[in-house]
Design a protein around this motif. Structure first.
Motif, PDB file in Angstrom:
ATOM      1  N   UNK A   8       0.807  -1.215   0.000  1.00  0.00           N
ATOM      2  CA  UNK A   8       0.000   0.000   0.000  1.00  0.00           C
ATOM      3  C   UNK A   8       0.843   1.269   0.000  1.00  0.00           C
ATOM      4  N   UNK A   9       2.092   1.182   0.403  1.00  0.00           N
ATOM      5  CA  UNK A   9       2.913   2.377   0.575  1.00  0.00           C
ATOM      6  C   UNK A   9       2.982   3.256  -0.667  1.00  0.00           C
ATOM      7  N   UNK A  10       3.248   2.715  -1.869  1.00  0.00           N
ATOM      8  CA  UNK A  10       3.297   3.598  -3.054  1.00  0.00           C
ATOM      9  C   UNK A  10       1.992   4.333  -3.305  1.00  0.00           C
ATOM     10  N   UNK A  11       0.858   3.702  -3.021  1.00  0.00           N
ATOM     11  CA  UNK A  11      -0.429   4.353  -3.241  1.00  0.00           C
ATOM     12  C   UNK A  11      -0.548   5.604  -2.383  1.00  0.00           C
ATOM     13  N   UNK A  12      -0.256   5.452  -1.102  1.00  0.00           N
ATOM     14  CA  UNK A  12      -0.398   6.585  -0.187  1.00  0.00           C
ATOM     15  C   UNK A  12       0.629   7.666  -0.488  1.00  0.00           C
ATOM     16  N   UNK A  13       1.846   7.276  -0.831  1.00  0.00           N
ATOM     17  CA  UNK A  13       2.878   8.271  -1.113  1.00  0.00           C
ATOM     18  C   UNK A  13       2.535   9.095  -2.355  1.00  0.00           C
ATOM     19  N   UNK A  14       2.154   8.414  -3.435  1.00  0.00           N
ATOM     20  CA  UNK A  14       1.848   9.132  -4.675  1.00  0.00           C
ATOM     21  C   UNK A  14       0.593   9.985  -4.534  1.00  0.00           C
ATOM     22  N   UNK A  15      -0.399   9.466  -3.831  1.00  0.00           N
ATOM     23  CA  UNK A  15      -1.593  10.276  -3.588  1.00  0.00           C
ATOM     24  C   UNK A  15      -1.255  11.482  -2.725  1.00  0.00           C
ATOM     25  N   UNK A  16      -0.396  11.275  -1.721  1.00  0.00           N
ATOM     26  CA  UNK A  16       0.030  12.389  -0.880  1.00  0.00           C
ATOM     27  C   UNK A  16       0.819  13.436  -1.654  1.00  0.00           C
ATOM     28  N   UNK A  17       1.639  12.979  -2.587  1.00  0.00           N
ATOM     29  CA  UNK A  17       2.377  13.928  -3.436  1.00  0.00           C
ATOM     30  C   UNK A  17       1.403  14.762  -4.257  1.00  0.00           C
ATOM     31  N   UNK A  18       0.375  14.104  -4.807  1.00  0.00           N
ATOM     32  CA  UNK A  18      -0.629  14.837  -5.567  1.00  0.00           C
ATOM     33  C   UNK A  18      -1.337  15.875  -4.717  1.00  0.00           C
ATOM     34  N   UNK A  19      -1.659  15.505  -3.491  1.00  0.00           N
ATOM     35  CA  UNK A  19      -2.322  16.454  -2.589  1.00  0.00           C
ATOM     36  C   UNK A  19      -1.409  17.639  -2.292  1.00  0.00           C
ATOM     37  N   UNK A  20      -0.132  17.366  -2.017  1.00  0.00           N
ATOM     38  CA  UNK A  20       0.817  18.438  -1.716  1.00  0.00           C
ATOM     39  C   UNK A  20       1.009  19.363  -2.917  1.00  0.00           C
ATOM     40  N   UNK A  21       1.074  18.771  -4.103  1.00  0.00           N
ATOM     41  CA  UNK A  21       1.220  19.579  -5.319  1.00  0.00           C
ATOM     42  C   UNK A  21      -0.001  20.471  -5.513  1.00  0.00           C
ATOM     43  N   UNK A  22      -1.192  19.905  -5.277  1.00  0.00           N
ATOM     44  CA  UNK A  22      -2.402  20.695  -5.413  1.00  0.00           C
ATOM     45  C   UNK A  22      -2.485  21.797  -4.374  1.00  0.00           C
ATOM     46  N   UNK A  23      -2.109  21.475  -3.163  1.00  0.00           N
ATOM     47  CA  UNK A  23      -2.158  22.474  -2.090  1.00  0.00           C
ATOM     48  C   UNK A  23      -1.183  23.622  -2.355  1.00  0.00           C
TER      49      UNK A  23
END
Length: 316
Positions: A8-23
Motif C-alpha cells: 500500500x505504501x506507493x499508493x499513499x505516497x503518490x496520492x500524498x504527493x498529488x495532494x501536496x502539489x495541489x495544495x
C-alpha cells in the motif's frame, strides 16, 4: 501485515504527493483535468495494449477466474441497483457506483499483494485482462449512453454502440491488443518500448491526479451526508461482500483447492481501483463518491486482506 502494508505504501505516497502539489498550486488549476486526460487517452491505453497483446490464448479458461467473475458480477449488479434506486443516480452515476463496488485495484496493488501473499502474480494477470476486456467495456458503454442522455441529445443507440470502441481509447487499445495476441505476432521493439514507457506512467499519474482531487474538494452533485452513505455502501460491498461472494462460489459451489480459494478471495478483497475516479472525471461526473471509495476502501482493505490471508492461508 507488513507484506500487505508495504504494497500500500506507493499508493499513499503518490496520492500524498498529488495532494501536496495541489495544495501548493505548483501545476495550476487545470492540473487534475490535464493529468486525468493524459491517463485516459494516452498512458492507460498504452499500458493496456502492451499487457493484452502479450497475453496467452486460453487465459479465461480457468475455474478460479470463473469464481472471481461471478463474485464481481453479483456485487457490481447489486451496487448498480443500489446507486440507481436508493441514491437516485442516473445511468452514468450508477455505473461509477457499480465500478466502485466491484472493480478491483489489480495492477499497482494487486500485483505486489499477490507476489507477497500468494507467491506469484499469474492469477492477477488474468484478472487484469478480465476487467479490461469484459468489465470495462460494460462500464464505459453505460457511461457513454448515460452521459449522452444526460446532455439531452437524441439517442443513437446502435450506431454509438458500434462506434464506441473507435471513440474510446481504452477499449480500442484493448481490442488491438487482443488482435495482436490472437495472431501470435510480437510487435517490434521500436513500438513496444515507447508504449512500455508511456504505460508505466498510467498508475502513478492517476494516483497523483487522485491526490489533486483531494485538495480540490468535492465535485458537487450530492451533499456530505448522501455522499458518506454512498461511500459506506461502496466500501462495504467492495471489501466485505465481494470477497464473501467469491468465497461462496469458489468454496462451497466449485470446491476449488485451498491455494486457488485463497487467490480468489485475496484478489476479490482488493480495494476499488483508481480507474473509477479516472472514468468519473473523464465523463464529467461527480468525482466525490468514486474518489472517497478509492481512498476509504484502500484503507479498510489493509485489514480485510490481512484477515483473509490469515484465515485461508497455509497454517504452517
Amino acid at each position: 501485515m507488513s507484506a500487505v502494508l508495504s504494497a500500500f505504501t506507493p499508493i499513499w505516497l503518490l496520492t500524498g504527493i498529488g495532494y501536496a502539489v495541489g495544495r501548493g498550486g505548483l501545476l495550476g488549476e487545470q492540473a487534475e483535468s490535464v493529468l486525468g486526460r493524459f491517463v485516459f487517452h494516452v498512458a492507460m491505453p498504452a499500458a493496456l495494449f502492451t499487457m493484452v497483446s502479450g497475453a496467452r490464448p486460453g487465459t479465461f479458461a480457468h475455474p478460479s477466474l470463473v469464481a472471481f467473475g461471478a463474485g464481481t458480477a453479483a456485487v457490481s449488479a447489486l451496487g448498480y441497483a443500489v446507486f440507481r434506486r436508493n441514491f437516485g443516480r442516473d445511468r452514468a452515476g450508477a455505473a461509477i457506483g457499480a465500478m466502485s463496488c466491484g472493480y478491483v485495484n489489480s495492477a499497482n496493488l494487486g500485483i505486489p499483494v499477490a507476489v507477497q501473499v500468494l507467491g506469484d502474480a499469474s492469477f492477477v494477470a488474468q484478472i487484469i485482462l478480465f476487467q479490461v476486456l469484459l468489465v470495462s467495456p460494460v462500464i464505459l458503454t453505460l457511461l457513454d449512453s448515460g452521459t449522452r442522455e444526460r446532455g439531452g441529445r437524441p439517442r443513437e443507440g446502435l450506431r454509438r454502440m458500434v462506434t464506441l470502441p473507435v471513440r474510446n481509447p481504452i477499449i480500442l487499445a484493448s481490442l488491438l491488443g487482443v488482435a495482436v495476441a490472437a495472431t501470435g505476432l510480437r510487435p517490434p521493439a521500436a513500438l513496444t518500448r515507447p508504449l512500455d514507457v508511456l504505460g508505466a506512467a498510467a498508475v502513478p499519474t492517476a494516483l497523483v491526479a487522485l491526490g489533486l482531487s483531494l485538495h480540490r474538494g468535492p465535485g458537487g452533485g450530492t451533499g456530505p451526508g448522501p455522499r458518506r452513505a454512498e461511500t459506506a455502501v461502496a466500501v462495504g460491498l467492495k471489501t466485505l461482500a465481494q470477497p464473501l461472494a467469491a468465497f461462496l462460489v469458489a468454496g462451497p459451489l466449485m470446491g476449488l483447492p485451498a491455494h486457488q480459494l485463497l487467490a480468489v478471495v485475496i484478489c476479490s478483497a482488493l480495494p476499488t481501483a483508481q480507474n473509477a475516479f479516472v472514468y468519473a472525471r473523464e465523463y464529467g461526473l461527480d468525482t466525490g463518491p468514486a474518489r472517497d471509495s478509492v481512498m476509504v476502501s484502500t484503507l479498510v482493505s489493509m485489514v480485510t486482506l490481512s484477515l483473509a490471508a490469515w484465515a485461508l492461508g497455509p497454517s504452517g
